[in-house]
Each structure stands twice: as C-alpha cells, then as structure tokens.
Design an enzyme around this catalytic site. Structure first.
Site, PDB file in Angstrom:
ATOM      1  N   ARG A 100       0.879  -1.185   0.000  1.00  0.00           N
ATOM      2  CA  ARG A 100       0.000   0.000   0.000  1.00  0.00           C
ATOM      3  C   ARG A 100       0.908   1.224   0.000  1.00  0.00           C
ATOM      4  O   ARG A 100       1.719   1.401   0.908  1.00  0.00           O
ATOM      5  CB  ARG A 100      -0.897   0.018   1.236  1.00  0.00           C
ATOM      6  CG  ARG A 100      -1.455   1.405   1.515  1.00  0.00           C
ATOM      7  CD  ARG A 100      -2.539   1.427   2.547  1.00  0.00           C
ATOM      8  NE  ARG A 100      -3.736   0.811   2.036  1.00  0.00           N
ATOM      9  CZ  ARG A 100      -4.935   0.921   2.615  1.00  0.00           C
ATOM     10  NH1 ARG A 100      -5.074   1.639   3.713  1.00  0.00           N
ATOM     11  NH2 ARG A 100      -5.989   0.338   2.100  1.00  0.00           N
ATOM     12  N   HIS A 127      -7.507   0.903  -6.147  1.00  0.00           N
ATOM     13  CA  HIS A 127      -7.619   0.029  -4.964  1.00  0.00           C
ATOM     14  C   HIS A 127      -8.300  -1.267  -5.443  1.00  0.00           C
ATOM     15  O   HIS A 127      -9.464  -1.508  -5.145  1.00  0.00           O
ATOM     16  CB  HIS A 127      -8.450   0.754  -3.895  1.00  0.00           C
ATOM     17  CG  HIS A 127      -8.364   0.151  -2.527  1.00  0.00           C
ATOM     18  ND1 HIS A 127      -7.575  -0.937  -2.226  1.00  0.00           N
ATOM     19  CD2 HIS A 127      -8.961   0.505  -1.350  1.00  0.00           C
ATOM     20  CE1 HIS A 127      -7.696  -1.223  -0.942  1.00  0.00           C
ATOM     21  NE2 HIS A 127      -8.530  -0.373  -0.395  1.00  0.00           N
ATOM     22  N   GLN A 130     -10.156  -3.859  -3.090  1.00  0.00           N
ATOM     23  CA  GLN A 130     -11.393  -3.305  -2.555  1.00  0.00           C
ATOM     24  C   GLN A 130     -12.562  -3.537  -3.517  1.00  0.00           C
ATOM     25  O   GLN A 130     -13.610  -4.073  -3.134  1.00  0.00           O
ATOM     26  CB  GLN A 130     -11.207  -1.797  -2.304  1.00  0.00           C
ATOM     27  CG  GLN A 130     -12.440  -1.117  -1.757  1.00  0.00           C
ATOM     28  CD  GLN A 130     -12.716  -1.505  -0.326  1.00  0.00           C
ATOM     29  OE1 GLN A 130     -11.844  -1.372   0.526  1.00  0.00           O
ATOM     30  NE2 GLN A 130     -13.899  -1.990  -0.037  1.00  0.00           N
ATOM     31  N   ASP A 219     -17.375   7.190  -0.749  1.00  0.00           N
ATOM     32  CA  ASP A 219     -16.049   7.079  -0.120  1.00  0.00           C
ATOM     33  C   ASP A 219     -15.728   8.446   0.485  1.00  0.00           C
ATOM     34  O   ASP A 219     -16.412   9.438   0.166  1.00  0.00           O
ATOM     35  CB  ASP A 219     -15.007   6.694  -1.199  1.00  0.00           C
ATOM     36  CG  ASP A 219     -13.599   6.525  -0.647  1.00  0.00           C
ATOM     37  OD1 ASP A 219     -13.444   6.367   0.586  1.00  0.00           O
ATOM     38  OD2 ASP A 219     -12.636   6.557  -1.452  1.00  0.00           O
ATOM     39  N   CYS A 259     -16.323   1.881   1.215  1.00  0.00           N
ATOM     40  CA  CYS A 259     -15.121   1.061   1.426  1.00  0.00           C
ATOM     41  C   CYS A 259     -14.591   1.180   2.856  1.00  0.00           C
ATOM     42  O   CYS A 259     -13.880   0.295   3.315  1.00  0.00           O
ATOM     43  CB  CYS A 259     -14.042   1.434   0.418  1.00  0.00           C
ATOM     44  SG  CYS A 259     -13.654   3.187   0.420  1.00  0.00           S
ATOM     45  N   ARG A 287     -13.295  -8.336   2.137  1.00  0.00           N
ATOM     46  CA  ARG A 287     -11.882  -8.060   1.827  1.00  0.00           C
ATOM     47  C   ARG A 287     -11.035  -9.290   2.150  1.00  0.00           C
ATOM     48  O   ARG A 287     -10.120  -9.645   1.414  1.00  0.00           O
ATOM     49  CB  ARG A 287     -11.382  -6.857   2.640  1.00  0.00           C
ATOM     50  CG  ARG A 287     -11.990  -5.520   2.237  1.00  0.00           C
ATOM     51  CD  ARG A 287     -11.526  -5.087   0.872  1.00  0.00           C
ATOM     52  NE  ARG A 287     -10.084  -5.009   0.778  1.00  0.00           N
ATOM     53  CZ  ARG A 287      -9.330  -4.020   1.244  1.00  0.00           C
ATOM     54  NH1 ARG A 287      -9.902  -2.988   1.825  1.00  0.00           N
ATOM     55  NH2 ARG A 287      -8.015  -4.043   1.109  1.00  0.00           N
TER      56      ARG A 287
HETATM   57  N1  NVA Z   1     -10.052   6.823  -1.256  1.00  0.00           N
HETATM   58  C1  NVA Z   1      -9.649   6.382   0.060  1.00  0.00           C
HETATM   59  C2  NVA Z   1      -9.874   4.920   0.197  1.00  0.00           C
HETATM   60  C3  NVA Z   1      -9.543   4.367   1.568  1.00  0.00           C
HETATM   61  C4  NVA Z   1      -9.726   2.883   1.652  1.00  0.00           C
HETATM   62  C5  NVA Z   1      -8.189   6.736   0.295  1.00  0.00           C
HETATM   63  O1  NVA Z   1      -7.390   6.564  -0.630  1.00  0.00           O
HETATM   64  O2  NVA Z   1      -7.874   7.218   1.375  1.00  0.00           O
HETATM   65  N1   CP Z   2     -10.987   0.040   2.881  1.00  0.00           N
HETATM   66  C1   CP Z   2      -9.704  -0.002   3.267  1.00  0.00           C
HETATM   67  O1   CP Z   2      -8.803  -0.258   2.483  1.00  0.00           O
HETATM   68  O2   CP Z   2      -9.526   0.233   4.592  1.00  0.00           O
HETATM   69  P1   CP Z   2      -8.128   0.503   5.306  1.00  0.00           P
HETATM   70  O3   CP Z   2      -7.619   1.825   4.779  1.00  0.00           O
HETATM   71  O4   CP Z   2      -8.431   0.555   6.776  1.00  0.00           O
HETATM   72  O5   CP Z   2      -7.184  -0.602   4.954  1.00  0.00           O
END
Ligand code: NVA
Ligand code: CP
Length: 301
Positions: A100, A127, A130, A219, A259, A287
């Site tokens: 990540r 993502h 997800q 989101d 998400c 997930r």
């Molecule tokens: N769009 C959000 C998704 C978090 C799972 C982010 O990138 O922070």
């Molecule tokens: N939805 C998701 O990826 O959650 P986290 O950022 O907590 O991993």
C-alpha cells in the site's frame, strides 16, 4: 514472470470471474487451499490501514503463510535503494509482496523486477482488492443480473478509477456523480467506455445518478495524502452526501456500500450507514475472502 495484481485490468474478464468463484468457494469453506504453506509475505505499508492490514495478515495465515508487516520507516522504498533492487532482494525471502503506497508507478516497478507476485493494497490511483471484494458483496446481496446499476457519489478517486477498471471488463451500468473538478481519471473513463457491454455516465446531479440504482457507493471526500484539501473538497462535494432523502430515488432493494473508513456525517449519514440497506460491514468482511482468492489465484497461475 509471475502474475501480479497492480490493478484490476491485469486480469481478463474470465479471470475476474474465476477469482469470484474461488472467493465464494473459500468463503463457504468448500475449499481451503494452503498455497502459502512454508512461505512468508512482505506487507509493505506507507499509508495507514485497518482493513487491508488485518485482512491480509489473517488471510495469509489462513493460506498457511506468515505475514511480515513493514513500514516505510524501515525500507524507505526508492530512497534507501531503488524499487527494482528492493524487488530483487525481497523476492529472495518471500513468496508474495503486498504493498500500500502513494505512487502506482512504484507498484508497477516492483511487479516488473520481482520474481514473486505483487498485490496492490491501494495507491493514489487504484484500490483493486477493494472493488473486487465489493463486487462479491453485490453478487451476494442482489439477485443475479447481467448488468447492475452502480451509482458512485463523491470524489473521483482510486475507488472510482477501480470501478471504471472493473466496468471495462464486465458489463456494468456505472453512474458517477462528482463535482466537475473532482472527476475520475479520464484514461479510466475512456477505457471503461470502450467496453460496449457497459454503460458509463458522469453527472453533476446526484439524483440522476441514483435513479433506480441497485448499489449506492460512496467514499471519503479527501483520501489519504489529500487531507490538506479536506475543507475545499467538503465545500465542493457536500451535495453528493449519501443520505436517506437521496436513497429514496434508488431501487427500494438497493444496497449502500462504503469502502471505509467513513467520515460519518460528511459523505454518508449515520441513518444510512446504520440503516437496513447498508451492507458496509459485509463488504469489509469480503476483503478477507477476496484477498485470499486473489493470492491463491496469483500463486497458482
Ligand atoms: N479513497 C480512500 C480509500 C480508503 C480505503 C483513500 O485513498 O484514502
Ligand atoms: N478500505 C480499506 O482499504 O480500509 P483501510 O484503509 O483501513 O485498509
């Protein structure tokens, strides 16, 4: 070269369906492959996480493997040494790398030089785990349909881009409602539109997007790495809040997805998130199942 999931379009439509089938079988415990037996997995995080970190670690254990959590404090990807060298070294120790991070190009660079599969656990651009998991939730909650009506409301971000990626592979009626300058990546829009089986529409009118929809998705308005833009985004995206009045325009059996993490009271109200149409916690659970299926798929193809 091993198979990787840097984004959903690394898979074909048939492979996406194979991953959904695997996921369903693993979730029902009809199969319990140990494809990571005797192997370790490096889980690299340069952004915070609850779901991704824990669901990957649990999934890796359930596949018989061992997870190693690494933050950027240690490896300093691309700074202490090149991404390519990190990929070459990690491949000598572990059977799979989950990452990540911010830049999609770092994930692609890892996949280019690693000799083990790479799984993208979120970048600024996409993502994939997800949205593959989210589609499982759609399949589980709604009657079978060739083309679900999916309404995405809010910021055009990594989640929106990933919905577009999925729509470029499988038939979907995807309606995206964002402010004019918060639209998703145009390249992703164009690719999805090239799938003649999908219908892709962008609008500034949230009511138009949710009309008769099967799924309402939102989101956070400011993603990780963009929190300094939170006020500006809130001002622009306020009209796209998922609330009970907006929900009335959707199909009465529609489900609501997010998400997570959610900023309750901003992009989604408590009454919707805790209401009868919300499937957000089933979605979070999926997930775990989808990532086990993804890792198993990549390790065996
Ligand atoms: N769009 C959000 C998704 C978090 C799972 C982010 O990138 O922070
Ligand atoms: N939805 C998701 O990826 O959650 P986290 O950022 O907590 O991993």
């Amino acid at each position: 070269m091993p198979r990787s999931l840097t984004q959903i379009i690394d898979l074909t439509a048939a492979e996406v369906n194979e991953v959904f089938d695997l996921c369903a079988k693993m979730k029902r415990k009809e199969i319990a492959p140990k494809s990571l037996e005797g192997k370790s997995v490096a889980c690299i995080f340069t952004k915070p996480s609850l779901r991704t970190r824990i669901s990957f670690e649990v999934g890796i254990t359930e596949l018989g493997g061992h997870a190693i959590y690494v933050t950027d404090n240690e490896i300093q990807l691309g700074k202490r040494e090149s991404v390519a060298d990190a990929a070459r070294v990690l491949s000598r120790y572990v059977g799979l790398i989950m990452i990540r991070t911010y830049k999609q190009s770092d994930v692609e660079e890892l996949a280019k030089y690693a000799t083990v599969p790479i799984v993208n656990g979120l970048t600024d651009l996409v993502h994939p785990c997800q949205i593959l998991g989210d589609y499982m939730t759609v399949l589980e909650h709604l009657p079978p349909r060739r083309k679900y009506k999916i309404a995405y409301l809010g910021d055009g971000n990594n989640i929106t881009n990933s919905w577009l990626n999925l729509a470029s592979l499988i038939p979907m009626d995807l309606r995206i409602a964002t402010a004019a300058d918060c639209q998703p990546d145009p390249e992703f829009m164009d690719r999805a539109k090239r799938n003649s089986e999908s219908t892709i529409n962008w609008t500034e009118d949230p009511k138009e997007a949710v009309k008769g929809a099967d799924v309402i998705y939102t989101d956070v308005w400011a993603s990780m790495g963009q929190k300094h833009l939170a006020e500006e985004k809130e001002r622009k995206l306020k009209p796209f809040q998922v609330n009970s009045s907006l929900l009335k325009g959707a199909d009465p059996k529609a489900i609501v997805l997010h998400c997570l993490p959610a900023e309750r009271g901003k992009e989604i109200t408590d009454e919707v998130m805790d209401g009868p149409q919300s499937a957000v916690f089933d979605q979070a659970e999926n997930r775990l199942h989808i990532q086990k299926a993804i890792m198993h798929f990549l390790l065996t193809h």
